[in-house]
Scaffold this active site. Sequence first.
Site, PDB file in Angstrom:
ATOM      1  N   SER A   1      32.016  40.217  32.333  1.00  0.00           N
ATOM      2  CA  SER A   1      32.277  39.368  33.497  1.00  0.00           C
ATOM      3  C   SER A   1      31.023  39.047  34.287  1.00  0.00           C
ATOM      4  O   SER A   1      31.099  38.413  35.336  1.00  0.00           O
ATOM      5  CB  SER A   1      33.299  40.047  34.421  1.00  0.00           C
TER       6      SER A   1
ATOM      7  N   LYS B   1      34.672  42.795  27.155  1.00  0.00           N
ATOM      8  CA  LYS B   1      34.881  41.747  28.140  1.00  0.00           C
ATOM      9  C   LYS B   1      33.695  41.808  29.099  1.00  0.00           C
ATOM     10  O   LYS B   1      33.501  42.806  29.793  1.00  0.00           O
ATOM     11  CB  LYS B   1      36.180  41.943  28.920  1.00  0.00           C
TER      12      LYS B   1
ATOM     13  N   SER C   1      41.192  43.882  37.084  1.00  0.00           N
ATOM     14  CA  SER C   1      40.760  43.797  38.485  1.00  0.00           C
ATOM     15  C   SER C   1      41.697  42.931  39.319  1.00  0.00           C
ATOM     16  O   SER C   1      41.985  43.242  40.476  1.00  0.00           O
ATOM     17  CB  SER C   1      39.333  43.239  38.553  1.00  0.00           C
ATOM     18  N   ASN C   2      42.191  41.841  38.741  1.00  0.00           N
ATOM     19  CA  ASN C   2      43.070  40.947  39.486  1.00  0.00           C
ATOM     20  C   ASN C   2      44.479  41.493  39.649  1.00  0.00           C
ATOM     21  O   ASN C   2      45.274  40.944  40.401  1.00  0.00           O
ATOM     22  CB  ASN C   2      43.111  39.567  38.818  1.00  0.00           C
TER      23      ASN C   2
ATOM     24  N   GLY D   1      34.341  36.908  30.697  1.00  0.00           N
ATOM     25  CA  GLY D   1      35.158  37.446  31.770  1.00  0.00           C
ATOM     26  C   GLY D   1      35.475  36.468  32.872  1.00  0.00           C
ATOM     27  O   GLY D   1      35.961  36.866  33.932  1.00  0.00           O
TER      28      GLY D   1
ATOM     29  N   VAL E   1      38.881  36.288  29.242  1.00  0.00           N
ATOM     30  CA  VAL E   1      39.842  36.865  30.181  1.00  0.00           C
ATOM     31  C   VAL E   1      39.524  36.217  31.519  1.00  0.00           C
ATOM     32  O   VAL E   1      38.517  36.557  32.156  1.00  0.00           O
ATOM     33  CB  VAL E   1      39.715  38.393  30.258  1.00  0.00           C
TER      34      VAL E   1
END
Length: 335
Positions: A206, A204, A85-86, A230, A247
């Site tokens: 988040s 993962k 996403s980043n 996450g 992450v």
Amino acid sequence: MFGVKTLRTVGPAVCRRGASVLWKPTRTQSRTQSAAAGQRVDIGGIYPPIATPFTQKEDVDYQKLDENLQKYAKISFKGLVVQGSNGEYPYLTEEERVEVVRRVRLALPTDKLVMAGSGCESTKATVVMTERMAGAGADLVLVVTPCFYKGMMDSRALVHHFTQVADSSPVPVVLYSVPANTGLDLPVDAVVRLAQHPNILGLKDSGGDITRIALIVHKTKPQDFQVLAGSAGFLMAAYSVGCVGGVCALANVLGREVCELEQLCVSGRWEEATALQQRLIEPNTAVTRKFGVPALKQAMEWFGYHGGTCRSPLQPLSEAQSQQLRLDFSTNGWL
């Protein structure tokens, strides 16, 4: 000791002890998954979901990317997440997504894992992208929940989606639940079922719901399923319930500090871990939930990395937002 998992063999022909045989290798799997068969992967550790630097014309800036990678290679990360996403992956073309992963794999030391985001909205597109990411050198793929028709993405649909991807993937798969972006959680019952797939390594998560994360760890323990937090904001809590790593967007900026928190948790030094975790919460929230990718890129510039501009329609922070971001870091002793 939290964070320590027995390595397990992955690949379509493997049946883990205590798991029912729910998937059998197809002819296609036998051919495409020869690289994954027999592979033993421990994903425990810290991964920054790296940002994608852009030029002022919003082209991918590969030179700046390489300079960031040189710095990240000196930090004790387990690997990097690329096209998460980043990394602004929804705004990149398919070719750009694959090329960024290829460049990262070439630049990164071989002892560091490359986990590449290969999720697309359709199952067919995700299968193709997964194969392309593996071809670009990814060691693992991170597959986000499809969400455009989120009202219809129940356990049945999601189990089918991830199963099809994992059946055909040449490399191990990590599930990715990020409700803040997708508007849906990957249901616990779906995770438990998917954990039995021999080519799905872990998750993962988040969402930050520690009771949910603890339940997933508990229910998937017979499969040696590996769960990654996450976000750095709940990293210590995640380790305390059995997660093996994280992450963490904040690791793009405070990578050594996030890795230090990991080591404190793994070694059971909980008092020191608590003090460090508390100082990381506000800056982490600022570069994730509060201000998002533009804030992450701004903070990267302050700490000697190349963040640069975002790709439109994402906009840079306002002056007031930038001042608040600086305050969130400075009041916790980071600036």
